[in-house]
Design a protein around this motif. Structure first.
Motif, PDB file in Angstrom:
ATOM      1  N   GLU A  52      -1.522   7.817   8.112  1.00  0.00           N
ATOM      2  CA  GLU A  52      -0.060   7.859   8.126  1.00  0.00           C
ATOM      3  C   GLU A  52       0.564   7.404   6.814  1.00  0.00           C
ATOM      4  O   GLU A  52       1.729   7.707   6.548  1.00  0.00           O
ATOM      5  CB  GLU A  52       0.471   6.971   9.257  1.00  0.00           C
ATOM      6  N   ASN A  53      -0.188   6.692   5.976  1.00  0.00           N
ATOM      7  CA  ASN A  53       0.437   6.035   4.836  1.00  0.00           C
ATOM      8  C   ASN A  53      -0.159   6.376   3.475  1.00  0.00           C
ATOM      9  O   ASN A  53       0.408   5.962   2.460  1.00  0.00           O
ATOM     10  CB  ASN A  53       0.371   4.510   5.020  1.00  0.00           C
ATOM     11  N   LEU A  54      -1.265   7.102   3.418  1.00  0.00           N
ATOM     12  CA  LEU A  54      -1.872   7.443   2.135  1.00  0.00           C
ATOM     13  C   LEU A  54      -1.711   8.922   1.834  1.00  0.00           C
ATOM     14  O   LEU A  54      -1.490   9.740   2.727  1.00  0.00           O
ATOM     15  CB  LEU A  54      -3.357   7.082   2.144  1.00  0.00           C
ATOM     16  N   ARG A  55      -1.842   9.253   0.561  1.00  0.00           N
ATOM     17  CA  ARG A  55      -1.849  10.655   0.172  1.00  0.00           C
ATOM     18  C   ARG A  55      -3.114  11.320   0.704  1.00  0.00           C
ATOM     19  O   ARG A  55      -4.147  10.677   0.853  1.00  0.00           O
ATOM     20  CB  ARG A  55      -1.828  10.781  -1.351  1.00  0.00           C
TER      21      ARG A  55
ATOM     22  N   LEU B 223       0.834  -1.201   0.000  1.00  0.00           N
ATOM     23  CA  LEU B 223       0.000   0.000   0.000  1.00  0.00           C
ATOM     24  C   LEU B 223       0.869   1.251   0.000  1.00  0.00           C
ATOM     25  O   LEU B 223       0.597   2.210  -0.733  1.00  0.00           O
ATOM     26  CB  LEU B 223      -0.909  -0.011   1.223  1.00  0.00           C
ATOM     27  N   GLN B 224       1.918   1.242   0.792  1.00  0.00           N
ATOM     28  CA  GLN B 224       2.843   2.374   0.823  1.00  0.00           C
ATOM     29  C   GLN B 224       3.507   2.564  -0.535  1.00  0.00           C
ATOM     30  O   GLN B 224       3.647   3.689  -1.023  1.00  0.00           O
ATOM     31  CB  GLN B 224       3.903   2.143   1.897  1.00  0.00           C
ATOM     32  N   ALA B 225       3.913   1.452  -1.149  1.00  0.00           N
ATOM     33  CA  ALA B 225       4.571   1.535  -2.450  1.00  0.00           C
ATOM     34  C   ALA B 225       3.627   2.084  -3.503  1.00  0.00           C
ATOM     35  O   ALA B 225       4.012   2.896  -4.361  1.00  0.00           O
ATOM     36  CB  ALA B 225       5.088   0.157  -2.866  1.00  0.00           C
ATOM     37  N   SER B 226       2.363   1.665  -3.463  1.00  0.00           N
ATOM     38  CA  SER B 226       1.410   2.132  -4.466  1.00  0.00           C
ATOM     39  C   SER B 226       1.088   3.610  -4.274  1.00  0.00           C
ATOM     40  O   SER B 226       0.801   4.330  -5.225  1.00  0.00           O
ATOM     41  CB  SER B 226       0.118   1.310  -4.400  1.00  0.00           C
ATOM     42  N   ALA B 227       1.158   4.089  -3.032  1.00  0.00           N
ATOM     43  CA  ALA B 227       0.892   5.504  -2.772  1.00  0.00           C
ATOM     44  C   ALA B 227       2.031   6.376  -3.281  1.00  0.00           C
ATOM     45  O   ALA B 227       1.826   7.483  -3.778  1.00  0.00           O
ATOM     46  CB  ALA B 227       0.678   5.727  -1.278  1.00  0.00           C
ATOM     47  N   LEU B 228       3.272   5.854  -3.174  1.00  0.00           N
ATOM     48  CA  LEU B 228       4.433   6.623  -3.607  1.00  0.00           C
ATOM     49  C   LEU B 228       4.690   6.480  -5.099  1.00  0.00           C
ATOM     50  O   LEU B 228       5.075   7.441  -5.771  1.00  0.00           O
ATOM     51  CB  LEU B 228       5.671   6.157  -2.830  1.00  0.00           C
ATOM     52  N   ASN B 229       4.481   5.283  -5.619  1.00  0.00           N
ATOM     53  CA  ASN B 229       4.779   4.995  -7.024  1.00  0.00           C
ATOM     54  C   ASN B 229       3.612   4.255  -7.656  1.00  0.00           C
ATOM     55  O   ASN B 229       3.613   3.017  -7.703  1.00  0.00           O
ATOM     56  CB  ASN B 229       6.055   4.146  -7.136  1.00  0.00           C
ATOM     57  N   PRO B 230       2.591   4.951  -8.118  1.00  0.00           N
ATOM     58  CA  PRO B 230       1.444   4.281  -8.737  1.00  0.00           C
ATOM     59  C   PRO B 230       1.874   3.406  -9.898  1.00  0.00           C
ATOM     60  O   PRO B 230       2.869   3.681 -10.579  1.00  0.00           O
ATOM     61  CB  PRO B 230       0.581   5.455  -9.221  1.00  0.00           C
TER      62      PRO B 230
END
Length: 329
Positions: A115-118, A61-68
């Motif tokens: 804490e972890n999403l845009r 989930l963190q990776a998808s938020a930073l790098n779609p």
């Protein structure tokens, strides 16, 4: 060492339980808590059963938020969500129902999302969480209704279709596919195999033929998902053979990295080290336990039990003490 397994329960198993996987939700009712105000991080109290584990889906989930992923929006206002990873995250925390109340769990999930999403993703994720919890509650009510029906009316297939119909009231097609697609494929396959096995009109040869057809028609995603545990078992058998031949940690890491990747090999190496440390602690405890019992051989049982309890509390936390019975003679 504490491992948390992400279990996918088959529909057949759920049918035998009589619950659509919502057994832990029985007895849930309004607690009077306000779930709309997340606590500060220092006030969060995770469930004991989650100690030593990492939230399912969080890293992805963190990776998808930073790098779609390709095709996903990348601008600051992007609100595209990784629905499948969010469901895994929700289920991770909701597995503690019984230890914690639904409002308490909801607050924990809301804090993790914040804490972890845009910022643009957060409202949509929170609404998804609200809908997911509402769906789980409605699923329990549906199961309770089916429990009152006749045996013919509450067949596994009828209940599965009713569950899907209910689910459509809460999620759109994109969300449903991402969150439940693999589970549905797994459940439909399990249901078809169960119906073949229970069909008294089919000969043994007919059953084998139909099962072989199911094997051929199995979706690639489901086949890979079922093959993954077997691949891990084969790899660990290979690792055991290497160790028996005198292979060191570097050689084991190389074999795992070749079969999986370096990140997975690193995590497995960490688990190996945790297991070694745990085994050393157990061996030390059992040695001290034997000496204590020998020293107190003529003492009353109550004194022996008190001494062992003190030894356990000095060496292990509450969760670890629950595991000791498996190692004691």
């Amino acid at each position: 060492m504490t491992l948390r397994w992400n279990k996918r329960t088959s529909l057949a198993a759920l049918g035998m339980l009589g619950l659509f996987g919502v057994a832990l939700w029985i007895g849930w009712g309004p607690s009077g808590d306000d779930a709309s105000n997340p606590p500060s991080p220092e006030n969060r109290q995770p469930a004991l059963s989650l100690a030593g584990t990492a939230p399912d889906g969080l890293m992805a989930l963190q990776a998808s938020a930073l790098n779609p992923l390709p095709g996903q929006c990348r601008e600051a206002g992007c609100s595209t969500l990784a629905y499948g990873e969010l469901k895994r995250l929700f289920d991770y925390y909701l597995s503690t129902v019984g230890e914690q109340t639904i409002p308490d769990i909801t607050r924990q999930i809301q804090q993790v999302l914040a804490e972890n999403l845009r910022p643009a993703q957060l409202p949509q994720a929170q609404r998804l969480l609200d809908r997911y919890i509402a769906f789980k509650s409605a699923l329990l009510r549906l199961e309770q209704e089916y429990a009152k029906k006749s045996e013919a009316e509450r067949s596994l297939r009828a209940r599965f279709l009713a569950m899907q119909t209910l689910r459509d009231n809460y999620f759109n097609a994109e969300e449903t596919q991402a969150m439940f697609g693999l589970e549905d494929a797994n459940d439909m396959d399990a249901l078809a195999r169960l119906e073949i096995a229970n069909d008294a009109t089919l000969s043994a040869s007919d059953k084998r033929s139909r099962l072989a057809t199911l094997d051929q028609q199995m979706p690639r995603m489901l086949r890979e998902d079922r093959e993954a545990p077997r691949a891990v078992i084969r790899l660990e058998a290979q690792i055991a053979a290497l160790r028996a031949q005198g292979a060191g940690d570097d050689e084991v890491f190389g074999a795992r990295a070749k079969a999986l990747d370096t990140a997975a090999a690193g995590r497995l190496a960490e688990l190996d080290e945790e297991e070694r440390q745990w085994r050393q602690r157990i061996d030390s405890y059992l040695s001290d336990r034997a000496r204590a019992l020998q020293r107190l051989a003529d003492a009353p049982d109550s004194e022996k039990q008190a001494a062992l309890a003190d030894l356990q509390q000095a060496r292990f936390n509450e969760l670890e003490r629950k595991r000791l019975a498996a190692y004691e003679p």
